[in-house]
Write a protein that holds these residues in place. Structure first.
Motif, PDB file in Angstrom:
ATOM      1  N   ARG A 232     -47.896  35.306  41.607  1.00 36.42           N
ATOM      2  CA  ARG A 232     -48.124  34.402  42.734  1.00 36.42           C
ATOM      3  C   ARG A 232     -48.045  35.232  43.999  1.00 36.42           C
ATOM      4  O   ARG A 232     -47.320  36.216  44.054  1.00 36.42           O
ATOM      5  CB  ARG A 232     -47.022  33.335  42.823  1.00 36.42           C
ATOM      6  CG  ARG A 232     -47.090  32.286  41.796  1.00 36.42           C
ATOM      7  CD  ARG A 232     -45.913  31.324  41.805  1.00 36.42           C
ATOM      8  NE  ARG A 232     -45.268  31.042  43.078  1.00 36.42           N
ATOM      9  CZ  ARG A 232     -44.378  30.075  43.242  1.00 36.42           C
ATOM     10  NH1 ARG A 232     -44.034  29.309  42.243  1.00 36.42           N
ATOM     11  NH2 ARG A 232     -43.814  29.870  44.414  1.00 36.42           N
TER      12      ARG A 232
ATOM     13  N   TYR B  30     -55.520  42.274  43.954  1.00 42.51           N
ATOM     14  CA  TYR B  30     -55.439  41.550  42.676  1.00 42.51           C
ATOM     15  C   TYR B  30     -56.825  41.260  42.117  1.00 42.51           C
ATOM     16  O   TYR B  30     -57.072  41.438  40.922  1.00 42.51           O
ATOM     17  CB  TYR B  30     -54.635  40.260  42.832  1.00 42.51           C
ATOM     18  CG  TYR B  30     -53.233  40.488  43.337  1.00 42.51           C
ATOM     19  CD1 TYR B  30     -52.506  41.637  43.010  1.00 42.51           C
ATOM     20  CD2 TYR B  30     -52.620  39.574  44.182  1.00 42.51           C
ATOM     21  CE1 TYR B  30     -51.225  41.853  43.493  1.00 42.51           C
ATOM     22  CE2 TYR B  30     -51.338  39.787  44.659  1.00 42.51           C
ATOM     23  CZ  TYR B  30     -50.648  40.924  44.312  1.00 42.51           C
ATOM     24  OH  TYR B  30     -49.387  41.127  44.787  1.00 42.51           O
ATOM     25  N   HIS B  31     -57.733  40.825  42.982  1.00 44.05           N
ATOM     26  CA  HIS B  31     -59.113  40.573  42.519  1.00 44.05           C
ATOM     27  C   HIS B  31     -59.764  41.870  42.042  1.00 44.05           C
ATOM     28  O   HIS B  31     -60.414  41.895  40.990  1.00 44.05           O
ATOM     29  CB  HIS B  31     -59.949  39.936  43.632  1.00 44.05           C
ATOM     30  CG  HIS B  31     -59.568  38.527  43.941  1.00 44.05           C
ATOM     31  ND1 HIS B  31     -59.764  37.473  43.071  1.00 44.05           N
ATOM     32  CD2 HIS B  31     -58.976  38.002  45.031  1.00 44.05           C
ATOM     33  CE1 HIS B  31     -59.310  36.358  43.618  1.00 44.05           C
ATOM     34  NE2 HIS B  31     -58.826  36.648  44.806  1.00 44.05           N
TER      35      HIS B  31
ATOM     36  N   LYS C 133     -50.565  32.520  50.418  1.00 46.23           N
ATOM     37  CA  LYS C 133     -51.967  32.249  50.723  1.00 46.23           C
ATOM     38  C   LYS C 133     -52.489  33.150  51.837  1.00 46.23           C
ATOM     39  O   LYS C 133     -53.671  33.482  51.863  1.00 46.23           O
ATOM     40  CB  LYS C 133     -52.152  30.785  51.098  1.00 46.23           C
ATOM     41  CG  LYS C 133     -51.968  29.848  49.930  1.00 46.23           C
ATOM     42  CD  LYS C 133     -52.168  28.412  50.332  1.00 46.23           C
ATOM     43  CE  LYS C 133     -51.962  27.509  49.131  1.00 46.23           C
ATOM     44  NZ  LYS C 133     -52.136  26.090  49.479  1.00 46.23           N
TER      45      LYS C 133
ATOM     46  N   GLN D 189     -54.249  39.894  47.868  1.00 46.15           N
ATOM     47  CA  GLN D 189     -55.237  39.156  47.078  1.00 46.15           C
ATOM     48  C   GLN D 189     -56.465  40.005  46.781  1.00 46.15           C
ATOM     49  O   GLN D 189     -57.005  39.956  45.672  1.00 46.15           O
ATOM     50  CB  GLN D 189     -55.642  37.879  47.811  1.00 46.15           C
ATOM     51  CG  GLN D 189     -54.520  36.858  47.880  1.00 46.15           C
ATOM     52  CD  GLN D 189     -54.858  35.695  48.776  1.00 46.15           C
ATOM     53  OE1 GLN D 189     -55.998  35.257  48.838  1.00 46.15           O
ATOM     54  NE2 GLN D 189     -53.868  35.211  49.505  1.00 46.15           N
TER      55      GLN D 189
ATOM     56  N   ARG E 242     -57.823  34.046  40.028  1.00 46.57           N
ATOM     57  CA  ARG E 242     -57.034  32.968  40.634  1.00 46.57           C
ATOM     58  C   ARG E 242     -57.204  31.698  39.813  1.00 46.57           C
ATOM     59  O   ARG E 242     -58.320  31.316  39.450  1.00 46.57           O
ATOM     60  CB  ARG E 242     -57.467  32.732  42.075  1.00 46.57           C
ATOM     61  CG  ARG E 242     -56.505  31.797  42.803  1.00 46.57           C
ATOM     62  CD  ARG E 242     -56.756  31.724  44.256  1.00 46.57           C
ATOM     63  NE  ARG E 242     -57.997  30.992  44.477  1.00 46.57           N
ATOM     64  CZ  ARG E 242     -58.634  30.962  45.635  1.00 46.57           C
ATOM     65  NH1 ARG E 242     -58.175  31.635  46.659  1.00 46.57           N
ATOM     66  NH2 ARG E 242     -59.750  30.287  45.771  1.00 46.57           N
ATOM     67  N   ASP E 243     -56.088  31.059  39.528  1.00 45.13           N
ATOM     68  CA  ASP E 243     -56.087  29.830  38.731  1.00 45.13           C
ATOM     69  C   ASP E 243     -56.563  28.669  39.586  1.00 45.13           C
ATOM     70  O   ASP E 243     -55.937  28.325  40.582  1.00 45.13           O
ATOM     71  CB  ASP E 243     -54.663  29.571  38.210  1.00 45.13           C
ATOM     72  CG  ASP E 243     -54.590  28.398  37.250  1.00 45.13           C
ATOM     73  OD1 ASP E 243     -55.563  27.611  37.155  1.00 45.13           O
ATOM     74  OD2 ASP E 243     -53.569  28.263  36.585  1.00 45.13           O
ATOM     75  N   GLU E 244     -57.666  28.078  39.208  1.00 41.56           N
ATOM     76  CA  GLU E 244     -58.193  26.903  39.906  1.00 41.56           C
ATOM     77  C   GLU E 244     -57.854  25.630  39.143  1.00 41.56           C
ATOM     78  O   GLU E 244     -58.184  24.529  39.577  1.00 41.56           O
ATOM     79  CB  GLU E 244     -59.716  27.033  40.065  1.00 41.56           C
ATOM     80  CG  GLU E 244     -60.170  28.259  40.827  1.00 41.56           C
ATOM     81  CD  GLU E 244     -59.794  28.246  42.301  1.00 41.56           C
ATOM     82  OE1 GLU E 244     -59.488  27.160  42.853  1.00 41.56           O
ATOM     83  OE2 GLU E 244     -59.778  29.336  42.913  1.00 41.56           O
TER      84      GLU E 244
END
Length: 149
Positions: free
Chosen positions: A118, A130-131, A121, A127, A137-139
């Motif tokens: 986690r 991580y990408h 935001k 982020q 990312r969990d949608e």
């Protein structure tokens, strides 16, 4: 150089951990933070990788704190990459990526198929990393917290 943190690394690890917590607007409390990290290491409740500067070998510059748990939906063990931090003076040099890759190797050693994390935001830089590293990312699910008083 990245290695598994030991009690001998506590002083430097605590300083980095304090900087990490400052990002999340948590008050500084080095004594409690050091105690927390010491307990995780001594009780084998977490795996902490610590990164050292390649030029100044004894200078800690980053860490990854990982917890092992289980997923009922996956019917398997998973790793939680709970905390990842690289000192701001040395960012953009691949240290975060190396800490993640070390976590991936740990997952392979433990026969774990999923690493979960986690982040805030507004932590756009993390982020992007991580990408880039292949995290998705969990949608599907939302995260909820409940504070017990």
């Amino acid at each position: 150089m990245i290695q598994k943190a030991t009690i001998n690394d506590l002083d430097q690890l605590t300083i980095l951990f304090d900087k990490y917590l400052a990002f999340y607007k948590k008050p500084s409390n080095l004594k409690n933070q050091k105690s927390y990290l010491k307990e995780r290491i001594e009780n084998n409740e977490a795996i902490i990788f610590i990164a050292f500067d390649d030029e100044i070998k004894d200078k800690a510059i980053g860490f990854a704190l990982i917890y092992s748990t289980f997923s009922s939906l996956l019917l398997s063990k998973i790793l939680i990459l709970n905390d990842l931090y690289v000192d701001s003076s040395i960012r953009k040099k691949g240290i975060g990526q190396k800490l993640i890759l070390e976590t991936v190797e740990l997952a392979k050693e433990l026969n774990v198929n999923l690493i979960r994390l986690r982040t805030a935001k507004n932590n756009v830089i993390a982020q992007e990393l991580y990408h880039k590293m292949g995290f998705v990312r969990d949608e599907y699910q939302h995260t909820y917290d409940f504070t017990v008083k």
